[in-house]
Structure formats: C-alpha cells, structure tokens
Design an enzyme around this catalytic site. Structure first.
Site, PDB file in Angstrom:
ATOM      1  N   ILE A 265       0.667  -1.172   0.262  1.00 13.45           N
ATOM      2  CA  ILE A 265      -0.048   0.047  -0.019  1.00 13.45           C
ATOM      3  C   ILE A 265       0.824   1.210   0.003  1.00 13.45           C
ATOM      4  O   ILE A 265       1.900   1.553   0.904  1.00 13.45           O
ATOM      5  CB  ILE A 265      -1.052   0.014   1.438  1.00 13.45           C
ATOM      6  CG1 ILE A 265      -1.814  -1.293   1.297  1.00 13.45           C
ATOM      7  CG2 ILE A 265      -1.667   1.178   1.181  1.00 13.45           C
ATOM      8  CD1 ILE A 265      -2.347  -1.536  -0.073  1.00 13.45           C
ATOM      9  N   LYS A 266       0.637   2.110  -0.894  1.00 12.90           N
ATOM     10  CA  LYS A 266       1.530   3.505  -1.127  1.00 12.90           C
ATOM     11  C   LYS A 266       0.619   4.452  -0.314  1.00 12.90           C
ATOM     12  O   LYS A 266      -0.684   4.754  -0.844  1.00 12.90           O
ATOM     13  CB  LYS A 266       1.747   3.539  -2.508  1.00 12.90           C
ATOM     14  CG  LYS A 266       3.158   4.136  -2.890  1.00 12.90           C
ATOM     15  CD  LYS A 266       3.210   4.315  -4.390  1.00 12.90           C
ATOM     16  CE  LYS A 266       4.589   4.632  -4.713  1.00 12.90           C
ATOM     17  NZ  LYS A 266       4.753   5.118  -6.093  1.00 12.90           N
TER      18      LYS A 266
END
Ligand code: G3P
Length: 229
Positions: free
Chosen positions: A87-88
C-alpha cells in the site's frame, strides 16, 4: 555477512512493459501511482490485479484519499487484491497514521512523495516497509536528490528500522548508479531507463564486429547437416 543486492522495481502501470521486462528476470517488483495508472486508461483495481499476476515481488498501489479513515479503508481494500500488494501512502500526517495502522496489520507500506530526511525518519517510525524519496523532482528544483538518499541511509544505519530505501523519480542511469554507490536497497525505474542502462553504442559496435569476423570462419556452434557433432 547477510547477502545484499539492489532490488530493481519497474515504475509503470503499463502491463505490456511490465510483462516484457519481467521476462528478463531482472524485475523484483513494481511501483505505480495515480498518474501512472491514469495513463493506462484502465480500471485501477484491474490493473493492480493484473500486475500482481505478472511479478512475484511487491506491487505498490497508492491510496487516493487524503483523510486517515478513508485512506485506511482504501488501503485495506487494495490489500485484498493479492498478497504482494504494497500500500502506497503520501508522506502526510494522515499518510503516516495510515502507514502505522496498515503496517500493524502486517501489510507492506510504501511511503511516497518523500523530499526530506525528516520525513523519511518519521516514515521509518511509522513502520514503513519502503520509503520513496523522489530524486528527480528534487533535481528539478536545483537540490541534489541523491544527497537526500545519502542522508536517509546514514540516519537509518544508526537504528534497526525495517524500512528499505526505495529511490524513486529516477530520470536516468546515473541516478541508479549514484543510488547503488550509496547502498540504496531498491530503485524503481521507468522502463525507458532500464533500456538506457543496458543499451550502449560500443557494445553494439563490438558485437557487430565479433559476428562479422565469426561469419568469415564459416563455422557454427550447433551441429548442422553439413557439420554434424
Ligand atoms: O514512483 C514515483 C515516480 O513515478 C515519479 O517520477 O518522474 O514523475 O518524478 P517523476
């Protein structure tokens, strides 16, 4: 001494490019961002799902909300796509809160849009798996982007942070070389830069000369009807 090598991620959401480069065996992961996904004109979740099927390594998919509760919900939703989804989140206070919560879930987090050592220190505190300092965009405003990489590596070396330095916003092979000289863990590289790394006119010229001279011998390496093993 534990084995260390620089990981190469491809910085694109173009699945054809990813598939092509993954076939070389040189690709350790993929990073995307909303701009790269928008370029594909495809459904975001579908693109992430397809990319996760093309590479075994981490695939960064960025949340697009800016408030903690929604960023957390988006991150957890994206994480369901595949085990290698990372997850960015942007380096904002809500992004750091989201990083802490999602990394506590045992899911990889890539904290992006990092432009200072102070930001990188907080991302490590928040449990980031990767920190993405944008070297090219710092160069664009006259600040030496790789100096930031050196500062982050120096700071992280003083502690046992799990956070890997993922050099991003790479504009050419020199950024990769500079990052490697500094010992960065990962570089994320646009496909064109990877090609620029292996293409060299003297290699092409030398190979042409080798093959021309070999042709004159009339020999083949593999057995043929006229020259059996
Ligand atoms: O991964 C971040 C990268 O895509 C940003 O690159 O060239 O837009 O600064 P650039």
């Amino acid at each position: 001494m534990s084995e260390r090598y620089m990981k190469f991620f491809v910085d694109t959401a173009d699945t054809a490019e990813i598939a092509n480069l993954a076939s070389t065996g040189l690709v350790d992961g993929v990073t995307t961002n909303p701009s790269l996904v928008a370029k594909t004109g495809k459904d975001f979740l579908e693109v992430v799902r397809e990319i996760c099927g093309l590479v075994d390594g981490p695939v960064s998919a960025e949340v697009t909300a800016t408030d903690f509760p929604t960023m957390l919900a988006e991150g957890r939703h994206l994480a369901k796509i595949a085990d290698n989804v990372t997850i960015k989140v942007p380096l904002t206070v809500d992004g750091l809160r989201t990083c802490k919560a999602i990394s506590d879930d045992g899911i990889m987090v890539n904290v992006t849009l990092c432009f200072s050592a102070a930001q990188a220190l907080l991302a490590a505190k928040a449990g980031a798996s990767f920190i993405s300092p944008f070297v090219g965009r710092l160069d664009d405003i006259g600040i030496v982007g790789t100096d930031l990489i050196a500062d982050i590596i120096q700071i992280y070396a003083n502690y046992d942070f799990p956070t890997q330095v993922l050099v991003a916003s790479v504009r050419g092979p020199q950024h990769v070389i500079d990052a490697a000289k500094l010992g960065a863990d990962v570089v994320t590289v646009p496909p064109g830069v990877i090609r620029a790394m292996y293409n060299h006119p003297l290699t092409d010229k030398g190979l042409t000369a080798f093959l021309a001279d070999w042709e004159k011998t009339g020999q083949t390496i593999l057995p043929t009807k006229s020259s059996p093993a």
